[in-house]
Design a protein around this motif. Structure first.
Motif, mmCIF file in Angstrom:
data_model
loop_
_atom_site.group_PDB
_atom_site.id
_atom_site.type_symbol
_atom_site.label_atom_id
_atom_site.label_comp_id
_atom_site.label_asym_id
_atom_site.label_seq_id
_atom_site.Cartn_x
_atom_site.Cartn_y
_atom_site.Cartn_z
ATOM 1 N N ARG A 153 0.836 -1.208 0.000
ATOM 2 C CA ARG A 153 0.000 0.000 0.000
ATOM 3 C C ARG A 153 0.872 1.260 0.000
ATOM 4 O O ARG A 153 0.564 2.240 -0.684
ATOM 5 C CB ARG A 153 -0.904 0.002 1.230
ATOM 6 C CG ARG A 153 -1.969 -1.087 1.228
ATOM 7 C CD ARG A 153 -2.767 -1.037 2.507
ATOM 8 N NE ARG A 153 -3.730 -2.127 2.586
ATOM 9 C CZ ARG A 153 -4.003 -2.824 3.681
ATOM 10 N NH1 ARG A 153 -3.374 -2.526 4.820
ATOM 11 N NH2 ARG A 153 -4.891 -3.788 3.677
ATOM 12 N N VAL A 154 1.952 1.213 0.745
ATOM 13 C CA VAL A 154 2.873 2.348 0.784
ATOM 14 C C VAL A 154 3.520 2.551 -0.582
ATOM 15 O O VAL A 154 3.645 3.686 -1.071
ATOM 16 C CB VAL A 154 3.958 2.127 1.866
ATOM 17 C CG1 VAL A 154 5.009 3.236 1.818
ATOM 18 C CG2 VAL A 154 3.329 2.055 3.252
ATOM 19 N N VAL A 155 3.926 1.461 -1.210
ATOM 20 C CA VAL A 155 4.570 1.544 -2.528
ATOM 21 C C VAL A 155 3.616 2.132 -3.563
ATOM 22 O O VAL A 155 4.028 2.923 -4.425
ATOM 23 C CB VAL A 155 5.087 0.156 -2.967
ATOM 24 C CG1 VAL A 155 5.480 0.152 -4.446
ATOM 25 C CG2 VAL A 155 6.278 -0.260 -2.112
ATOM 26 N N ARG A 156 2.347 1.775 -3.479
ATOM 27 C CA ARG A 156 1.369 2.338 -4.423
ATOM 28 C C ARG A 156 1.306 3.861 -4.316
ATOM 29 O O ARG A 156 1.214 4.561 -5.319
ATOM 30 C CB ARG A 156 -0.010 1.727 -4.187
ATOM 31 C CG ARG A 156 -0.178 0.344 -4.790
ATOM 32 C CD ARG A 156 -1.635 -0.012 -4.963
ATOM 33 N NE ARG A 156 -2.328 -0.150 -3.698
ATOM 34 C CZ ARG A 156 -2.400 -1.281 -3.014
ATOM 35 N NH1 ARG A 156 -1.803 -2.381 -3.468
ATOM 36 N NH2 ARG A 156 -3.066 -1.342 -1.867
ATOM 37 N N VAL A 157 1.362 4.376 -3.084
ATOM 38 C CA VAL A 157 1.374 5.832 -2.883
ATOM 39 C C VAL A 157 2.674 6.417 -3.443
ATOM 40 O O VAL A 157 2.672 7.439 -4.138
ATOM 41 C CB VAL A 157 1.228 6.177 -1.387
ATOM 42 C CG1 VAL A 157 1.401 7.677 -1.161
ATOM 43 C CG2 VAL A 157 -0.127 5.717 -0.869
ATOM 44 N N TRP A 158 3.785 5.760 -3.151
ATOM 45 C CA TRP A 158 5.096 6.223 -3.616
ATOM 46 C C TRP A 158 5.173 6.273 -5.141
ATOM 47 O O TRP A 158 5.743 7.218 -5.709
ATOM 48 C CB TRP A 158 6.172 5.297 -3.048
ATOM 49 C CG TRP A 158 7.526 5.455 -3.667
ATOM 50 C CD1 TRP A 158 8.368 6.532 -3.533
ATOM 51 C CD2 TRP A 158 8.204 4.509 -4.513
ATOM 52 N NE1 TRP A 158 9.528 6.302 -4.240
ATOM 53 C CE2 TRP A 158 9.454 5.073 -4.843
ATOM 54 C CE3 TRP A 158 7.885 3.240 -4.985
ATOM 55 C CZ2 TRP A 158 10.374 4.416 -5.643
ATOM 56 C CZ3 TRP A 158 8.795 2.578 -5.788
ATOM 57 C CH2 TRP A 158 10.025 3.161 -6.119
ATOM 58 N N LEU A 159 4.588 5.292 -5.798
ATOM 59 C CA LEU A 159 4.626 5.253 -7.264
ATOM 60 C C LEU A 159 3.913 6.451 -7.892
ATOM 61 O O LEU A 159 4.248 6.863 -9.006
ATOM 62 C CB LEU A 159 4.005 3.948 -7.773
ATOM 63 C CG LEU A 159 4.821 2.676 -7.539
ATOM 64 C CD1 LEU A 159 4.017 1.435 -7.928
ATOM 65 C CD2 LEU A 159 6.144 2.716 -8.313
ATOM 66 N N ASP A 160 2.940 6.995 -7.182
ATOM 67 C CA ASP A 160 2.174 8.133 -7.701
ATOM 68 C C ASP A 160 2.659 9.475 -7.167
ATOM 69 O O ASP A 160 2.055 10.510 -7.439
ATOM 70 C CB ASP A 160 0.688 7.964 -7.351
ATOM 71 C CG ASP A 160 0.046 6.822 -8.122
ATOM 72 O OD1 ASP A 160 0.523 6.520 -9.232
ATOM 73 O OD2 ASP A 160 -0.915 6.232 -7.608
ATOM 74 N N GLU A 161 3.743 9.451 -6.384
ATOM 75 C CA GLU A 161 4.224 10.694 -5.773
ATOM 76 C C GLU A 161 5.463 11.210 -6.485
ATOM 77 O O GLU A 161 6.426 10.469 -6.713
ATOM 78 C CB GLU A 161 4.533 10.468 -4.281
ATOM 79 C CG GLU A 161 4.937 11.739 -3.570
ATOM 80 C CD GLU A 161 4.926 11.597 -2.061
ATOM 81 O OE1 GLU A 161 4.595 12.581 -1.376
ATOM 82 O OE2 GLU A 161 5.249 10.499 -1.570
ATOM 83 N N ASP A 162 5.455 12.499 -6.834
ATOM 84 C CA ASP A 162 6.590 13.121 -7.523
ATOM 85 C C ASP A 162 7.463 13.949 -6.589
ATOM 86 O O ASP A 162 8.605 14.267 -6.919
ATOM 87 C CB ASP A 162 6.082 14.030 -8.656
ATOM 88 C CG ASP A 162 5.364 13.233 -9.743
ATOM 89 O OD1 ASP A 162 5.789 12.093 -10.008
ATOM 90 O OD2 ASP A 162 4.376 13.741 -10.306
ATOM 91 N N ASP A 163 6.938 14.307 -5.427
ATOM 92 C CA ASP A 163 7.686 15.122 -4.472
ATOM 93 C C ASP A 163 8.866 14.328 -3.915
ATOM 94 O O ASP A 163 8.689 13.247 -3.329
ATOM 95 C CB ASP A 163 6.752 15.550 -3.331
ATOM 96 C CG ASP A 163 7.373 16.616 -2.435
ATOM 97 O OD1 ASP A 163 8.599 16.583 -2.227
ATOM 98 O OD2 ASP A 163 6.619 17.471 -1.941
ATOM 99 N N GLU A 164 10.076 14.855 -4.079
ATOM 100 C CA GLU A 164 11.271 14.140 -3.614
ATOM 101 C C GLU A 164 11.278 13.956 -2.099
ATOM 102 O O GLU A 164 11.921 13.038 -1.579
ATOM 103 C CB GLU A 164 12.526 14.891 -4.055
ATOM 104 C CG GLU A 164 12.757 14.851 -5.566
ATOM 105 C CD GLU A 164 14.055 15.528 -5.957
ATOM 106 O OE1 GLU A 164 14.776 16.008 -5.040
ATOM 107 O OE2 GLU A 164 14.346 15.573 -7.158
#
Length: 233
Positions: A153-164
């Motif tokens: 679930r965390v990875v799914r959020v990370w995949l859609d996040e562009d903020d470094e």
């Protein structure tokens, strides 16, 4: 015999191809061709694409274990695990598009998702070890499975996040670990109940055996039978 350097070249070629193609479109011959190795070398190095995924997971595990922060040893287990899992995200960063392709493939193929889950559980057991969380037996499998689902679930959020700075990713990890802490409390409670029940059943069983033993002795006394042949028989 395939050298470690050739294996690494094949693995990186596989990951590079995943950044541009769907998992199902990346074949072993294509990987061999792009890596400029013979199919025999490919076969010697990796017998299947799943073996390549396993090698990728292992490489990420090693990166996290090598970078483990020894200064975190005096922090609470939850904080240590947060640090370890964020290190895992960092280790995945260089191959983010490949990770995205793997997640996409798992959503389309339930059987592949099960295979990926098996690999992820193995990795998460090492993440728990890296965080200094010692769990064994059946409980270790339950916790590793729960952590695998939470990390996905965390990875799914990370995949859609562009903020470094990854604020959304860290917030999701925080929430998942909070949920995990509550789950562990319930699991420990259930484990305590189970241990109490096992102890109760063991004592009850022992008591029944003792009562049966006394009953047989009484019966022998009443009939005059001791289990031995009568003298003179």
């Amino acid at each position: 015999m395939t050298t470690a350097k050739t294996k690494q070249k094949i693995l990186q070629t596989f990951l590079d191809l995943l950044s541009e193609h769907d998992y199902e479109d990346v074949s072993l011959p294509l990987i061999a061709d792009k890596a400029k190795v013979k199919l025999s070398e490919m076969r010697s190095a990796f017998g299947s694409k799943l073996d390549l995924v396993a090698a990728f997971a292992e490489s990420v595990d090693k990166a996290v274990l090598d970078e483990r922060d020894e200064d975190m040893h005096d922090q609470p287990p939850r904080d240590r695990l947060f640090d370890v899992l964020m290190s895992r995200i960092d280790a995945l960063e260089a191959n983010k598009d490949a990770v995205r392709a793997l997640h996409r493939a798992a959503r389309k193929d339930p059987s592949l998702a099960l295979e990926f889950n098996r690999l992820e559980m193995r990795s998460q057991k090492w993440m728990l070890i890296a965080a200094g969380i010692d769990i064994s037996g059946l409980k270790a499998g339950i916790v590793a499975q729960g952590l695998s689902v939470a990390f996905a679930r965390v990875v799914r959020v990370w995949l859609d996040e562009d903020d470094e700075g990854m604020p959304r990713t860290m917030a999701r990890l925080d929430r998942e670990l909070d949920n995990g802490t509550q789950f562990m409390k319930r699991l420990n409670g259930i484990e305590g109940i189970a241990k109490g029940m096992r102890s109760f059943l063991k004592k009850a069983s022992s008591g029944r055996r003792r009562r049966r033993g006394r009953g047989e002795d009484d019966a022998d006394h009443e009939t005059g039978y001791s289990g031995e042949e009568p003298v003179g028989a």
